[in-house]
Motif scaffolding. Structure first.
Motif, PDB file in Angstrom:
ATOM      1  N   LEU A 495       0.891  -1.308   0.036  1.00  0.00           N
ATOM      2  CA  LEU A 495       0.030  -0.159  -0.064  1.00  0.00           C
ATOM      3  C   LEU A 495       0.829   1.234   0.141  1.00  0.00           C
ATOM      4  CD1 LEU A 495      -2.943   0.987   0.007  1.00  0.00           C
ATOM      5  CD2 LEU A 495      -2.788   0.881   2.552  1.00  0.00           C
ATOM      6  N   PRO A 503       0.634   5.070   4.391  1.00  0.00           N
ATOM      7  CA  PRO A 503      -0.596   4.378   4.995  1.00  0.00           C
ATOM      8  C   PRO A 503      -0.674   4.666   6.430  1.00  0.00           C
ATOM      9  CG  PRO A 503       0.525   2.887   3.770  1.00  0.00           C
ATOM     10  CD  PRO A 503       1.417   3.944   3.414  1.00  0.00           C
ATOM     11  N   VAL A 504      -1.519   4.645   7.102  1.00  0.00           N
ATOM     12  CA  VAL A 504      -1.752   4.859   8.458  1.00  0.00           C
ATOM     13  C   VAL A 504      -1.013   3.458   9.087  1.00  0.00           C
ATOM     14  CG1 VAL A 504      -3.352   4.947  10.323  1.00  0.00           C
ATOM     15  CG2 VAL A 504      -3.869   5.986   8.230  1.00  0.00           C
ATOM     16  N   PRO A 522     -16.670  -1.202  10.199  1.00  0.00           N
ATOM     17  CA  PRO A 522     -17.401  -1.202   8.998  1.00  0.00           C
ATOM     18  C   PRO A 522     -16.582  -1.596   7.638  1.00  0.00           C
ATOM     19  CG  PRO A 522     -17.458   0.848  10.371  1.00  0.00           C
ATOM     20  CD  PRO A 522     -16.230  -0.200  11.073  1.00  0.00           C
ATOM     21  N   ASN A 523     -17.435  -1.794   6.632  1.00  0.00           N
ATOM     22  CA  ASN A 523     -16.679  -1.888   5.534  1.00  0.00           C
ATOM     23  C   ASN A 523     -15.954  -0.742   4.968  1.00  0.00           C
ATOM     24  OD1 ASN A 523     -19.840  -2.922   4.985  1.00  0.00           O
ATOM     25  ND2 ASN A 523     -18.704  -4.208   4.022  1.00  0.00           N
ATOM     26  N   MET A 524     -14.827  -1.277   4.307  1.00  0.00           N
ATOM     27  CA  MET A 524     -13.556  -0.370   3.955  1.00  0.00           C
ATOM     28  C   MET A 524     -13.004   0.544   5.235  1.00  0.00           C
ATOM     29  SD  MET A 524     -13.696  -0.147   0.855  1.00  0.00           S
ATOM     30  CE  MET A 524     -13.045   1.294   0.144  1.00  0.00           C
ATOM     31  N   GLY A 526     -10.495  -0.990   6.841  1.00  0.00           N
ATOM     32  CA  GLY A 526      -9.086  -1.449   6.691  1.00  0.00           C
ATOM     33  C   GLY A 526      -8.863  -2.731   7.602  1.00  0.00           C
ATOM     34  N   LYS A 527      -9.795  -3.633   7.554  1.00  0.00           N
ATOM     35  CA  LYS A 527      -9.548  -4.884   8.135  1.00  0.00           C
ATOM     36  C   LYS A 527      -8.708  -5.685   7.310  1.00  0.00           C
ATOM     37  CE  LYS A 527     -14.071  -5.701   8.325  1.00  0.00           C
ATOM     38  NZ  LYS A 527     -14.444  -4.638   7.831  1.00  0.00           N
ATOM     39  N   SER A 528      -9.266  -5.833   6.023  1.00  0.00           N
ATOM     40  CA  SER A 528      -8.254  -6.878   5.081  1.00  0.00           C
ATOM     41  C   SER A 528      -6.830  -6.353   4.881  1.00  0.00           C
ATOM     42  CB  SER A 528      -9.087  -6.720   3.649  1.00  0.00           C
ATOM     43  OG  SER A 528     -10.340  -7.189   3.762  1.00  0.00           O
ATOM     44  N   THR A 529      -6.573  -5.106   5.015  1.00  0.00           N
ATOM     45  CA  THR A 529      -5.299  -4.523   4.661  1.00  0.00           C
ATOM     46  C   THR A 529      -4.493  -4.841   5.845  1.00  0.00           C
ATOM     47  OG1 THR A 529      -6.291  -2.627   3.465  1.00  0.00           O
ATOM     48  CG2 THR A 529      -4.108  -2.181   4.237  1.00  0.00           C
ATOM     49  N   GLU A 601     -13.317 -12.761   7.347  1.00  0.00           N
ATOM     50  CA  GLU A 601     -14.868 -13.040   6.812  1.00  0.00           C
ATOM     51  C   GLU A 601     -14.840 -14.485   6.534  1.00  0.00           C
ATOM     52  OE1 GLU A 601     -16.864 -10.169   4.584  1.00  0.00           O
ATOM     53  OE2 GLU A 601     -15.476  -8.678   4.940  1.00  0.00           O
ATOM     54  N   HIS A 634     -17.881  -9.676  10.140  1.00  0.00           N
ATOM     55  CA  HIS A 634     -18.808  -8.495  10.146  1.00  0.00           C
ATOM     56  C   HIS A 634     -20.027  -9.015  11.265  1.00  0.00           C
ATOM     57  CE1 HIS A 634     -17.631  -5.475   7.246  1.00  0.00           C
ATOM     58  NE2 HIS A 634     -17.532  -6.492   6.497  1.00  0.00           N
ATOM     59  N   TYR A 672      -8.633   4.318   9.907  1.00  0.00           N
ATOM     60  CA  TYR A 672      -7.674   3.328   9.836  1.00  0.00           C
ATOM     61  C   TYR A 672      -6.980   2.802  10.868  1.00  0.00           C
ATOM     62  CZ  TYR A 672      -9.035   4.564   4.773  1.00  0.00           C
ATOM     63  OH  TYR A 672      -9.350   4.619   3.808  1.00  0.00           O
TER      64      TYR A 672
HETATM   65  N1  ATP Z   1      -3.861   1.569   7.072  1.00  0.00           N
HETATM   66  C1  ATP Z   1      -4.369   2.379   6.029  1.00  0.00           C
HETATM   67  N2  ATP Z   1      -3.807   3.403   5.516  1.00  0.00           N
HETATM   68  C2  ATP Z   1      -4.394   4.051   4.620  1.00  0.00           C
HETATM   69  N3  ATP Z   1      -5.418   3.309   3.698  1.00  0.00           N
HETATM   70  C3  ATP Z   1      -5.712   2.380   4.105  1.00  0.00           C
HETATM   71  C4  ATP Z   1      -5.257   1.532   5.321  1.00  0.00           C
HETATM   72  N4  ATP Z   1      -5.959   0.491   5.418  1.00  0.00           N
HETATM   73  C5  ATP Z   1      -6.893   0.346   4.404  1.00  0.00           C
HETATM   74  N5  ATP Z   1      -6.898   1.505   3.555  1.00  0.00           N
HETATM   75  C6  ATP Z   1      -7.523   1.992   2.336  1.00  0.00           C
HETATM   76  O1  ATP Z   1      -8.899   1.424   2.623  1.00  0.00           O
HETATM   77  C7  ATP Z   1      -9.433   0.553   1.375  1.00  0.00           C
HETATM   78  C8  ATP Z   1     -10.330  -0.458   2.338  1.00  0.00           C
HETATM   79  O2  ATP Z   1      -9.537  -1.217   3.153  1.00  0.00           O
HETATM   80  P1  ATP Z   1      -9.924  -2.785   3.312  1.00  0.00           P
HETATM   81  O3  ATP Z   1     -10.182  -3.182   2.312  1.00  0.00           O
HETATM   82  O4  ATP Z   1      -8.889  -3.192   4.135  1.00  0.00           O
HETATM   83  O5  ATP Z   1     -11.216  -2.672   4.207  1.00  0.00           O
HETATM   84  P2  ATP Z   1     -12.209  -3.872   4.843  1.00  0.00           P
HETATM   85  O6  ATP Z   1     -12.379  -3.215   6.198  1.00  0.00           O
HETATM   86  O7  ATP Z   1     -11.453  -4.986   4.647  1.00  0.00           O
HETATM   87  O8  ATP Z   1     -13.430  -3.677   3.996  1.00  0.00           O
HETATM   88  P3  ATP Z   1     -14.572  -4.685   4.107  1.00  0.00           P
HETATM   89  O9  ATP Z   1     -15.152  -5.075   5.102  1.00  0.00           O
HETATM   90  O10 ATP Z   1     -15.623  -4.219   2.905  1.00  0.00           O
HETATM   91  O11 ATP Z   1     -13.942  -5.967   3.152  1.00  0.00           O
HETATM   92  C9  ATP Z   1      -7.934   0.168   0.901  1.00  0.00           C
HETATM   93  O12 ATP Z   1      -8.289  -0.105  -0.320  1.00  0.00           O
HETATM   94  C10 ATP Z   1      -7.229   1.109   1.298  1.00  0.00           C
HETATM   95  O13 ATP Z   1      -6.969   2.030   0.173  1.00  0.00           O
END
Ligand code: ATP
Length: 777
Positions: A495, A503-504, A522-524, A526-529, A601, A634, A672
């Motif tokens: 990233l 990134p954070v 919530p969705n988006m 940052g969990k998967s990252t 998930e 979730h 994040y």
């Molecule tokens: N630590 C971080 N710093 C900056 N941007 C981030 C960070 N983590 C995630 N992001 C941004 O947020 C987006 C969404 O993150 P991610 O897919 O990890 O969310 P999620 O919680 O897993 O979502 P979902 O529940 O919908 O699967 C990433 O594509 C990335 O661009």
């Protein structure tokens, strides 16, 4: 078992004496029973010809019918085979008779017999090393709990071949067959995934070696030069695998691809000398070893042979027209006079095309240019800004007009015909070139195996240079290895590369006492990252790299298991669900106390109740292990599992709510940042629905139903003071055990530390004072 022939002897070399089938075998099998103290039989098979160096192994424990398969293919293959055999301490080793024949015994055979002088050695006819039979054996005999091994081994031909010979032999000597679905079958990769106690040291050793080398590479100040050199290499391993494949049909495409690959081969071999020169002055054992592996005469032999046929200046070139020209003129003139004639024709057509486009330009007074693309062949291009078109229209001769930015692209009827003629002459050229190339390759095949060495050298240097980069140019840290996974302010390395802002970064702490982390948000958010970042950091640390963090400590993971959620797709829902189930089964069957498990998930491909049920039971199973597990979900109901299991920690990703000045609507901004506890964002699904165009009445109903259900669930799951107390006691106990194991503190510091622990325990558990030690510490 009719017609089976085995040759065996104690520490026997050569194994050439193929014993007669049945009579001898009965005597031998009693010998086996007599030596059942060591109870493992191993079959080893090596690829032949070009595949030499690829080794498959299968072992079975006669006391405890577990079959373990392995396959190795790289420069250190033999060392790995010997190490693995030493760990297994086999009673008997089986190899194919072709590997042991006196006079033509393989290097692997000699190494094994030298290293295992006291082990019974048996030869088996090569035909029993049959991968199809091996796969059938596994399908029939493997218990359903371990059936996911099929996913891993179905294309690993050598270990399948080994298991075929092994099981046939064992069934023969035992005079019985294994019952269907009765064997535990596992695949054990070649990356030091040994479950013996030497594992940790093994990795640490590699780590230090690698670090040492990368410093060295950096210190010799050749880093930029190496980078430039290594980046010129193409994928040597892929090249090798394509070169040794013989196409079933001689199509133009196959011909073109062979010629391209020959050019790639020449390009690659021409880089061997510069690479040797770069390595020559290196003083470390590893780099010296790579240097001497490049001294292999076969590189020179192949290049010389290529040069007798291919032009000196033919090389890999960027751009499809450049590469087409390289292919067309690859073979030297005067090797085939028809080829020379066809090439002259091709050149004339290309010249004619150029001439025709110039004439058209003059005729219409337009700045026309000749262009080429692999899809269109030759076509005409014109900069729209440089030309005033009568009525804003191109002349009617021009067809298939497209406009991209400021450029018109088009063709004409004559140009289409000329392109066809051009293609026709190219087909002829490729066909004749292909025949010459095939003849050349047939002379090269016997030497081509040296490319494995080259590929090994290049990939190792590439890796070391990346490590050197990671530890010098970037702000990564050197990891420590302890019994805890602790990352301070770690970030996702990829990233970082693809996003504009850094990134954070986040902390991670997983230890024996809190080895199961549930992550919500919530969705988006940052969990998967975050999960991927932890897996990447663990891998980077274990392969010897610095990691993207301020501080990091890792527990060596014997395996890393990941299950990352797939995007929902209604049409493939059932198969998505089955895939999920297969993956999770694989984890459950193979994970152990030393694994790192990452699940992003689970149970989304089915109804919520079933999804929660599946997640819950999977969590409970994994909680019975000491593996480090991160579980993103979730299903907020899952967070309450911490009431029953004190080793569960909840973490969540924070989000902030901002009111939009326009329309006073609420908007989520993502921080994040991970924090302790589970997410308070309970109805983020509803909030997302609000933003969508669902009618307000539907949203209102949904909110009411959700509140009602949530209240019911919460009532059943309240944490009691007793569970809180038990949790605090558990954490105190695990911290004390860890302290006893790792502490290097002097008595005074230890007293202060223990006082701190006591305070923390009292804060976590205000109702209890029972866990105080007698002296009040
Ligand atoms: N630590 C971080 N710093 C900056 N941007 C981030 C960070 N983590 C995630 N992001 C941004 O947020 C987006 C969404 O993150 P991610 O897919 O990890 O969310 P999620 O919680 O897993 O979502 P979902 O529940 O919908 O699967 C990433 O594509 C990335 O661009």
């Amino acid at each position: 078992m009719e017609g089976v022939e085995w040759g065996r002897g104690r520490g026997q070399r050569g194994g050439g004496s193929s014993c007669g089938p049945r009579g001898n075998l009965i005597t031998s099998s009693s010998a086996v029973s007599a030596h059942l103290v060591a109870s493992i039989i191993v079959a080893v098979v090596e690829g032949r010809g070009l595949a030499r160096g690829e080794v498959g192994m299968a072992s079975i424990d006669l006391k405890n019918p577990e079959v373990v398969l392995s396959q190795f293919a790289d420069n250190t293959t033999y060392a790995k085979v010997i190490t693995k055999l030493k760990i297994l301490t086999p009673l008997e080793i089986i190899m194919s008779n072709t590997a042991c024949d006196t006079g033509s015994a393989t290097k692997l055979f000699s190494l094994i017999t030298e290293n295992f002088k006291n082990v019974t050695f048996t030869t088996v006819q090569r035909k029993y090393f049959n991968e199809t039979k091996g796969l059938e054996y596994i399908e029939q005999l493997c218990t359903s709990e371990f059936s996911t091994v099929l996913m891993e081994v179905q294309s690993k031909y050598y270990c399948l071949a080994a298991v075929a010979a092994l099981l046939k032999y064992v069934e023969f000597i035992q005079n019985s067959v294994y019952a269907p679905k009765s064997l535990k079958v596992r695949f054990q990769g070649n990356n030091f995934v040994f479950t013996n106690s030497g594992f940790l040291h093994c990795y640490k050793f590699i780590m230090h070696q690698v670090l040492w080398h990368m410093y060295l590479i950096y210190l010799v100040r050749n880093k930029e030069f190496f980078f430039e050199l290594i980046s010129r290499f193409l994928d040597t391993e892929q090249l090798l695998s394509i070169l040794v494949q013989i196409p079933k049909q001689d199509t133009v495409k196959a011909a073109e691809s062979k010629i391209t690959n020959l050019i790639y081969l020449k390009h690659t071999l021409e880089l061997v000398d510069p690479l040797k020169a770069a390595l020559k002055s290196c003083k470390t054992h590893l780099l010296k070893a790579y240097y001497s592996s490049l001294e292999d005469k076969r590189f020179g032999i192949i290049l010389e042979k290529i040069k007798t046929v291919v032009n000196d200046d033919t090389r890999y070139a960027k751009g499809c027209l450049n590469m087409r020209t390289q292919k067309c003129y690859a073979v030297r003139p005067n090797i085939n006079e028809f080829l020379d004639i066809a090439r002259r024709t091709y050149t004339e057509i290309v010249d004619d095309i150029a001439g025709m486009i110039t004439q058209l330009g003059e005729k219409y007074n337009l700045p026309l240019k000749m262009s080429f693309s692999s899809a269109r062949g030759f076509f005409i291009q014109m900069n729209a800004e440089c030309a005033a078109l009568p009525n804003g229209q191109l002349p009617s001769d021009f067809t298939k007009i497209t406009k991209m930015k400021n450029a018109y692209s088009f063709t004409s009827a004559d140009l289409i015909k000329m392109n066809e003629r051009c293609q026709e002459s190219l087909r002829e050229i490729y066909h004749m070139t292909y025949l010459i190339v095939c003849k050349l390759l047939s002379e090269i095949y016997e030497h081509i195996h040296c490319l494995y060495k080259l590929s090994d050298t290049v990939s190792m240097l590439d890796m070391l240079l990346s490590f050197a980069h990671a530890c010098t140019l970037s702000d990564y840290v050197r990891p420590e290895f302890t019994d805890t996974l602790a990352i301070k302010q770690g970030w996702h390395p990829i990233l970082e590369k693809i996003s504009v802002e850094k990134p954070v970064s986040n902390n991670t702490y997983i230890t024996e006492g809190s080895n199961f982390i549930i992550i919500t948000g919530p969705n988006m958010s940052g969990k998967s990252t975050y999960l991927k970042q932890i897996a990447l950091c663990q891998i980077m640390a274990q392969i010897g790299s610095y990691v993207p963090a301020e501080y990091s400590s890792f527990r060596i993971a014997e395996q890393i298991f990941t299950r990352i959620g797939m995007d929902d797709d209604i049409e493939t829902n059932s198969s998505t669900f089955m895939k999920e189930m297969k993956e999770i089964t694989y984890i459950i069957q193979n994970a152990n106390d030393k694994s790192l498990i990452i699940i992003d998930e689970l149970g989304r491909g089915t109804s919520t109740e079933e999804g929660i049920g599946i997640c819950y039971s999977v969590c409970e199973y994994l909680l019975s292990l000491k593996a480090f597990t991160l579980f993103a979900t979730h299903f907020l109901e899952l967070c309450h599992i911490d009431a029953l299991y004190p080793n569960v920690e909840n973490s969540h990703f924070e989000v902030q709510h901002v009111r939009n000045s326009v329309g006073n609507k609420e908007k989520i901004t993502y921080t994040y940042i991970i924090s302790k506890g589970h997410t308070e964002e309970k109805n983020y699904g509803l909030k997302a629905a609000e933003v969508s165009s669902l009618p307000p009445s539907v949203i209102l109903d949904a909110k009411e139903i959700t509140t009602h259900i949530a209240r019911q669930i919460l009532q059943k799951q309240r944490t009691t003071p007793e569970t809180l107390r038990q949790r605090a006691v558990y954490h105190l106990a695990t911290r004390l055990v860890q302290t006893a194991r790792n502490s290097r503190l002097d008595p005074d510091s230890l007293r202060i530390f223990l006082k701190g622990l006591k305070k923390k325990y009292e804060a976590d558990c205000p109702v209890s004072g029972q866990a105080q030690t007698e002296d009040g510490q």
